[in-house]
Write a protein that holds these residues in place. Structure first.
Motif, mmCIF file in Angstrom:
data_model
loop_
_atom_site.group_PDB
_atom_site.id
_atom_site.type_symbol
_atom_site.label_atom_id
_atom_site.label_comp_id
_atom_site.label_asym_id
_atom_site.label_seq_id
_atom_site.Cartn_x
_atom_site.Cartn_y
_atom_site.Cartn_z
ATOM 1 N N GLN A 179 -4.628 -1.243 8.297
ATOM 2 C CA GLN A 179 -3.688 -0.124 8.282
ATOM 3 C C GLN A 179 -3.771 0.622 6.959
ATOM 4 O O GLN A 179 -3.625 0.017 5.896
ATOM 5 C CB GLN A 179 -2.262 -0.645 8.464
ATOM 6 C CG GLN A 179 -2.084 -1.394 9.770
ATOM 7 C CD GLN A 179 -0.643 -1.788 9.992
ATOM 8 O OE1 GLN A 179 0.004 -2.323 9.097
ATOM 9 N NE2 GLN A 179 -0.133 -1.512 11.175
ATOM 10 N N ARG A 195 -0.382 -6.554 1.054
ATOM 11 C CA ARG A 195 0.726 -6.361 0.115
ATOM 12 C C ARG A 195 0.355 -6.740 -1.312
ATOM 13 O O ARG A 195 1.228 -6.763 -2.175
ATOM 14 C CB ARG A 195 1.910 -7.231 0.548
ATOM 15 C CG ARG A 195 2.477 -6.922 1.919
ATOM 16 C CD ARG A 195 3.536 -7.951 2.317
ATOM 17 N NE ARG A 195 4.598 -8.025 1.346
ATOM 18 C CZ ARG A 195 5.723 -7.326 1.400
ATOM 19 N NH1 ARG A 195 5.941 -6.532 2.409
ATOM 20 N NH2 ARG A 195 6.628 -7.441 0.461
ATOM 21 N N SER A 218 -1.607 2.346 5.796
ATOM 22 C CA SER A 218 -0.284 2.340 5.168
ATOM 23 C C SER A 218 0.027 1.004 4.488
ATOM 24 O O SER A 218 1.143 0.794 4.026
ATOM 25 C CB SER A 218 0.789 2.670 6.207
ATOM 26 O OG SER A 218 0.766 1.719 7.258
ATOM 27 N N ALA A 219 -0.960 0.097 4.398
ATOM 28 C CA ALA A 219 -0.744 -1.160 3.658
ATOM 29 C C ALA A 219 -0.391 -0.810 2.212
ATOM 30 O O ALA A 219 -1.096 -0.023 1.575
ATOM 31 C CB ALA A 219 -1.997 -2.026 3.707
ATOM 32 N N PRO A 220 0.708 -1.375 1.684
ATOM 33 C CA PRO A 220 1.195 -0.901 0.384
ATOM 34 C C PRO A 220 0.238 -1.124 -0.784
ATOM 35 O O PRO A 220 0.248 -0.342 -1.731
ATOM 36 C CB PRO A 220 2.510 -1.664 0.188
ATOM 37 C CG PRO A 220 2.516 -2.755 1.202
ATOM 38 C CD PRO A 220 1.635 -2.322 2.322
ATOM 39 N N ALA A 221 -0.624 -2.149 -0.718
ATOM 40 C CA ALA A 221 -1.551 -2.374 -1.834
ATOM 41 C C ALA A 221 -2.503 -1.192 -2.010
ATOM 42 O O ALA A 221 -2.983 -0.926 -3.108
ATOM 43 C CB ALA A 221 -2.351 -3.659 -1.617
ATOM 44 N N ILE A 279 10.081 -3.054 -4.111
ATOM 45 C CA ILE A 279 10.212 -1.642 -4.443
ATOM 46 C C ILE A 279 9.755 -0.869 -3.210
ATOM 47 O O ILE A 279 9.139 -1.427 -2.306
ATOM 48 C CB ILE A 279 9.365 -1.227 -5.668
ATOM 49 C CG1 ILE A 279 7.892 -1.596 -5.449
ATOM 50 C CG2 ILE A 279 9.904 -1.867 -6.935
ATOM 51 C CD1 ILE A 279 6.971 -0.946 -6.458
ATOM 52 N N LEU A 280 10.078 0.422 -3.171
ATOM 53 C CA LEU A 280 9.701 1.264 -2.036
ATOM 54 C C LEU A 280 8.545 2.163 -2.450
ATOM 55 O O LEU A 280 8.604 2.797 -3.500
ATOM 56 C CB LEU A 280 10.890 2.140 -1.614
ATOM 57 C CG LEU A 280 11.932 1.544 -0.664
ATOM 58 C CD1 LEU A 280 11.363 1.469 0.753
ATOM 59 C CD2 LEU A 280 12.439 0.195 -1.105
ATOM 60 N N LEU A 281 7.499 2.188 -1.624
ATOM 61 C CA LEU A 281 6.327 3.014 -1.927
ATOM 62 C C LEU A 281 6.098 4.013 -0.813
ATOM 63 O O LEU A 281 6.195 3.669 0.364
ATOM 64 C CB LEU A 281 5.081 2.124 -2.029
ATOM 65 C CG LEU A 281 5.051 1.117 -3.164
ATOM 66 C CD1 LEU A 281 3.828 0.219 -3.007
ATOM 67 C CD2 LEU A 281 5.016 1.831 -4.505
ATOM 68 N N ASN A 282 5.766 5.234 -1.198
ATOM 69 C CA ASN A 282 5.406 6.249 -0.216
ATOM 70 C C ASN A 282 4.011 5.931 0.316
ATOM 71 O O ASN A 282 3.043 5.932 -0.434
ATOM 72 C CB ASN A 282 5.424 7.623 -0.897
ATOM 73 C CG ASN A 282 5.187 8.753 0.088
ATOM 74 O OD1 ASN A 282 4.629 8.548 1.168
ATOM 75 N ND2 ASN A 282 5.604 9.944 -0.278
ATOM 76 N N VAL A 283 3.911 5.600 1.603
ATOM 77 C CA VAL A 283 2.604 5.275 2.195
ATOM 78 C C VAL A 283 2.274 6.258 3.321
ATOM 79 O O VAL A 283 1.513 5.959 4.234
ATOM 80 C CB VAL A 283 2.560 3.826 2.729
ATOM 81 C CG1 VAL A 283 2.629 2.838 1.582
ATOM 82 C CG2 VAL A 283 3.679 3.569 3.732
ATOM 83 N N GLY A 284 2.893 7.443 3.251
ATOM 84 C CA GLY A 284 2.731 8.430 4.320
ATOM 85 C C GLY A 284 1.497 9.279 4.152
ATOM 86 O O GLY A 284 0.596 8.957 3.378
ATOM 87 N N ARG A 323 -0.551 -5.619 -4.034
ATOM 88 C CA ARG A 323 -0.637 -4.492 -4.959
ATOM 89 C C ARG A 323 -0.773 -4.961 -6.412
ATOM 90 O O ARG A 323 -1.569 -4.426 -7.186
ATOM 91 C CB ARG A 323 0.624 -3.639 -4.786
ATOM 92 C CG ARG A 323 0.736 -2.436 -5.692
ATOM 93 C CD ARG A 323 1.946 -1.612 -5.255
ATOM 94 N NE ARG A 323 2.320 -0.603 -6.223
ATOM 95 C CZ ARG A 323 3.150 -0.822 -7.238
ATOM 96 N NH1 ARG A 323 3.668 -2.019 -7.427
ATOM 97 N NH2 ARG A 323 3.456 0.155 -8.065
ATOM 98 N N PHE A 371 7.490 5.052 4.291
ATOM 99 C CA PHE A 371 7.556 4.208 3.101
ATOM 100 C C PHE A 371 7.323 2.749 3.481
ATOM 101 O O PHE A 371 7.544 2.351 4.625
ATOM 102 C CB PHE A 371 8.916 4.348 2.398
ATOM 103 C CG PHE A 371 9.017 5.592 1.553
ATOM 104 C CD1 PHE A 371 8.827 5.538 0.180
ATOM 105 C CD2 PHE A 371 9.273 6.825 2.140
ATOM 106 C CE1 PHE A 371 8.895 6.676 -0.598
ATOM 107 C CE2 PHE A 371 9.340 7.981 1.372
ATOM 108 C CZ PHE A 371 9.155 7.905 -0.001
ATOM 109 N N SER A 372 6.865 1.973 2.510
ATOM 110 C CA SER A 372 6.685 0.536 2.700
ATOM 111 C C SER A 372 7.326 -0.187 1.529
ATOM 112 O O SER A 372 7.295 0.300 0.401
ATOM 113 C CB SER A 372 5.195 0.189 2.756
ATOM 114 O OG SER A 372 5.024 -1.221 2.805
#
Lengths: 340, 340
Positions: B34, B10, B36-39, B329-334, B12, A324-325
């Motif tokens: 990456q 970030r 896994s960058a949340p945006a 907030i928490l985002l699933n970036v997996g 987003r 998570f991020s």
């Protein structure tokens, strides 16, 4: 069941986790120095309070507890933990369960030098740590301590005042600068010994964050291990839950020996297959939501325990490989939001 | 209309603002080092790319533009702006409109010393600024420059390497330390002159962030002024839109003289009723969402302009007294998120 969060700040997700648990059966009350603190947007009642070191801070919190019929108080700021730990009985006298450890535990965690000594007393590893400047210099010359080093406030919070140094010149000047910086900051009040700068070996390698859970009697119940993938402003910004039995064992050892109450946020570094315990924060840390999003539910346990019920230990262990991020959203914290 | 964001990181919210504008009529493509960058969680297509200084960075971006039939490219990272400005024609040759200013503009903004000279050339105020250490010392001794001072990388980004100094001793040692730090960082590549540390007067007082909008021909169209209430990791964390005609006038003066393309993020400090222009960033800044949440809509304008349409200038001015805060907030970036 009414729950009060003090120094709520940016911990909006945590208030939401508790709100999900209590549902319509109670209210979430939150305080901060600023009514525009974003976590307050999800509170049922928000109250502006003085700074934690102000004389009227504890009286203000006690009054809120009485007026709002608070059952559980969850403090979120490092600097208020020693104060609330000392005054816990005043809150219990009016029926408020404060989720804070006893002063002995807070002292071990808040003083990073005592933390290092405590970790070593358990037979666990911690980075080489000095608070006496001359002893650190002697250790470097004797080859027991090697550059790069990290300097940080012994009684610190977040990433305030962290500095890396690569040689004797940098150590000398950054040590002096850091002393001046801490004395000018809010950390000055907490720095009760003249050796208030920590000089510590830098461990380069994977970093882990642990949520070590004890129940309200200080009995160890479980641990969640996350590898940190990114940091921002001293908080975990991206992380993945990992299945690492060695680190879980370290968490269990610490939880059993420390006897803290509730959640203990703990940092571990890895180098050449060895684990080094770095920090203990006896409260919900900025890395907690990475456990909750992966199935851990400490809020559920705390509410159950205060009700006199119990929960299965499985809720303290996450499912693994959940990445998570954190990411920003924008919240309206203006005048329309301040009406309570 | 397909839009590519490079170094999305970030941002987003920004991708979401553009997605609202194009609706189902196009796609949002985003790149980062990456996955896994949340945006990237809100992009229709996400692509991992090399670091901006890598030789194959521009070829990789060009290839994505061709494959995804990109119409608009919006770069979000300071370090890639000079590179994209130089290569703009390569993108235009394949039908991509790059929302980046010409190299002359990028150079004025990226080099904070040139920024200060540019601001003064417009008859506006800027903090006293030096890049030559000996000249700074002489200015202090002559009373033209006063402590406290701030040291920062001349070619900088975010809050990397900002340090305050209170006296000659601190200035001397922090100046040396900062030089070493910058040389060890990613900013080393951008530091093309030996005088790469800025020594600047500290202005204490209210801080403002401006979004100064020019159209795609570099013609000034409007400005949004926000007072900054909190910072975090070098970005605006909390702000309120304000109705200040003097600062709007400063924004208009800069926009007309600079001739940048699209949004210019600009910092202004206030002391004793005077305004000091501090920084110019010719891209969407971390403070932009505070304008958008208050009614500004630059994404709508950019999409319209690329289509050959126009918009009313009113959408560049916010409604006033809108106070917003960023919050996590928490985002699933997996792994589940990485399938594109």
């Amino acid at each position: 069941m009414n729950i009060l969060f003090t120094c709520a700040g940016r911990r909006r997700y945590l208030l939401k986790y508790f709100k999900e648990i209590i549902g319509g059966s109670g209210k979430i009350v939150a305080t901060d120095m600023q009514l525009s603190a974003p976590a307050l947007t999800v509170a049922d009642v928000k109250v502006q309070v003085p700074q934690v070191y102000a004389e009227d801070y504890i009286p203000a919190i006690l009054q809120i507890c009485k007026k709002q019929l608070i059952d559980i108080l969850i403090p979120l700021n490092d600097l208020e933990l020693p104060i609330l730990a000392e005054r816990k009985s005043d809150f219990e006298a009016i029926g408020v369960k404060v989720i804070v450890s006893e002063p002995r535990v807070i002292d071990i965690c808040f003083d990073k030098y005592k933390t290092a000594q405590f970790i070593e007393s358990l037979g666990l590893k911690t980075p080489e740590t000095y608070v006496d400047y001359n002893e650190a210099i002697a250790a470097i010359k004797a080859g027991r301590l090697n550059f790069p080093l990290i300097l940080k406030p012994r009684w610190g919070s977040g990433s305030i005042g962290l500095e890396f140094v690569d040689d004797f010149d940098e150590l000398e000047i950054v040590y002096k600068l850091n002393r001046k910086k801490v004395m000018k900051s809010i950390l000055a009040t907490a720095s009760v010994d003249d050796n208030f700068i920590l000089i510590q070996e830098v461990i380069k390698g994977p970093e882990y964050g642990l949520d070590i859970v004890n129940d309200l009697d200080g009995k160890y119940r479980g641990v969640s291990v996350k590898q940190k993938l990114a940091m921002r402003s001293g908080e975990t910004d991206k992380a993945i839950t990992v299945d690492n039995a060695d680190i879980r064992e370290i968490g269990a050892t610490i939880g059993k020996a420390l006897g803290h109450i509730g959640n203990l946020d703990c940092d571990v570094l890895e180098r050449d297959g060895e684990y080094y315990v770095l920090e203990l924060n006896p409260r919900f840390g900025g890395g907690y939501p990475f456990s909750q999003e992966a199935g851990v539910n400490i809020p559920k346990a705390i509410v159950a325990w205060v009700k006199g019920e119990d929960v299965d230990d499985s809720i303290f262990f996450p499912y693994y490989d959940a990445m998570f991020s954190k990411c920003d959203i924008l919240l309206n914290v203006g005048q329309l939001q301040n009406k309570t």
